[in-house]
Write an enzyme that holds these catalytic residues in place. Sequence first.
Site, PDB file in Angstrom:
ATOM      1  N   ASP A 127      42.407 -33.945  15.785  1.00  0.00           N
ATOM      2  CA  ASP A 127      43.029 -34.775  14.757  1.00  0.00           C
ATOM      3  C   ASP A 127      44.504 -34.355  14.698  1.00  0.00           C
ATOM      4  O   ASP A 127      44.984 -33.626  15.581  1.00  0.00           O
ATOM      5  CB  ASP A 127      42.296 -34.664  13.407  1.00  0.00           C
ATOM      6  CG  ASP A 127      42.439 -33.297  12.752  1.00  0.00           C
ATOM      7  OD1 ASP A 127      43.041 -32.385  13.374  1.00  0.00           O
ATOM      8  OD2 ASP A 127      41.953 -33.128  11.626  1.00  0.00           O
ATOM      9  N   THR A 148      40.514 -26.445  11.130  1.00  0.00           N
ATOM     10  CA  THR A 148      39.621 -25.285  11.178  1.00  0.00           C
ATOM     11  C   THR A 148      38.624 -25.332  12.340  1.00  0.00           C
ATOM     12  O   THR A 148      38.075 -24.298  12.718  1.00  0.00           O
ATOM     13  CB  THR A 148      38.777 -25.228   9.888  1.00  0.00           C
ATOM     14  OG1 THR A 148      38.061 -26.477   9.779  1.00  0.00           O
ATOM     15  CG2 THR A 148      39.649 -25.028   8.665  1.00  0.00           C
ATOM     16  N   HIS A 181      22.999 -18.539  24.322  1.00  0.00           N
ATOM     17  CA  HIS A 181      21.848 -18.633  23.411  1.00  0.00           C
ATOM     18  C   HIS A 181      21.594 -20.044  22.902  1.00  0.00           C
ATOM     19  O   HIS A 181      20.444 -20.403  22.650  1.00  0.00           O
ATOM     20  CB  HIS A 181      22.047 -17.709  22.198  1.00  0.00           C
ATOM     21  CG  HIS A 181      21.951 -16.255  22.525  1.00  0.00           C
ATOM     22  ND1 HIS A 181      21.744 -15.279  21.575  1.00  0.00           N
ATOM     23  CD2 HIS A 181      22.040 -15.600  23.715  1.00  0.00           C
ATOM     24  CE1 HIS A 181      21.699 -14.088  22.170  1.00  0.00           C
ATOM     25  NE2 HIS A 181      21.889 -14.251  23.462  1.00  0.00           N
ATOM     26  N   HIS A 209      15.457 -18.438  24.909  1.00  0.00           N
ATOM     27  CA  HIS A 209      16.352 -19.310  24.135  1.00  0.00           C
ATOM     28  C   HIS A 209      16.014 -20.789  24.327  1.00  0.00           C
ATOM     29  O   HIS A 209      16.354 -21.610  23.484  1.00  0.00           O
ATOM     30  CB  HIS A 209      17.804 -19.067  24.536  1.00  0.00           C
ATOM     31  CG  HIS A 209      18.207 -17.630  24.351  1.00  0.00           C
ATOM     32  ND1 HIS A 209      18.306 -17.047  23.113  1.00  0.00           N
ATOM     33  CD2 HIS A 209      18.496 -16.653  25.263  1.00  0.00           C
ATOM     34  CE1 HIS A 209      18.643 -15.766  23.252  1.00  0.00           C
ATOM     35  NE2 HIS A 209      18.764 -15.510  24.549  1.00  0.00           N
TER      36      HIS A 209
END
Length: 147
Positions: free
Chosen positions: A8, A67, A98, A133
């Site tokens: 963005d 963020t 994982h 996993h």
Amino acid sequence: MNVSIASDHAGFEEKQLLVGYLHELGYEVIDRGPQNDDRVDYPDFAALVAGDVVSGAAERGVLVCGTGIGMAIAANKVDGIRAANVTTPEFAQLAREHNDANIVTVSGRFVADETNRAIVKTFLETEFAGGRHAGRVQKIMDLQKNV
Ligand code: RB5
């Protein structure tokens, strides 16, 4: 490997740096924009990269916002996506080994470019470990079907 990337406005500058870095590393880059730092809504760009990954146009995706959090939340709404918001190279490695993450989201405002480069490089070079996993990742995907 094809890598789809978008941001963005808050992640635009870092996205531009990462596009150059991905080219340096030899990846085919699908730059889904934006092409300037005008204000935009991050879910629109998360959807473009998620679409590339789900369709197979790209094997992996990279999303950048202020963020990385909003991009991860948005991308994870798309069936087939496992997006991880990552702030250290170690977590990038674990998100692949994982969680078999297929999109990494990073912060353009709170994490240094050098760290983001290491995150993206590690994310693209690390294989899923499988084994114990694999069943857990399958259970994650089953949640999307409400199984
Ligand atoms: C935009 O101001 C900001 O909210 C966005 O880039 C992102 O950090 C959201 O999670």
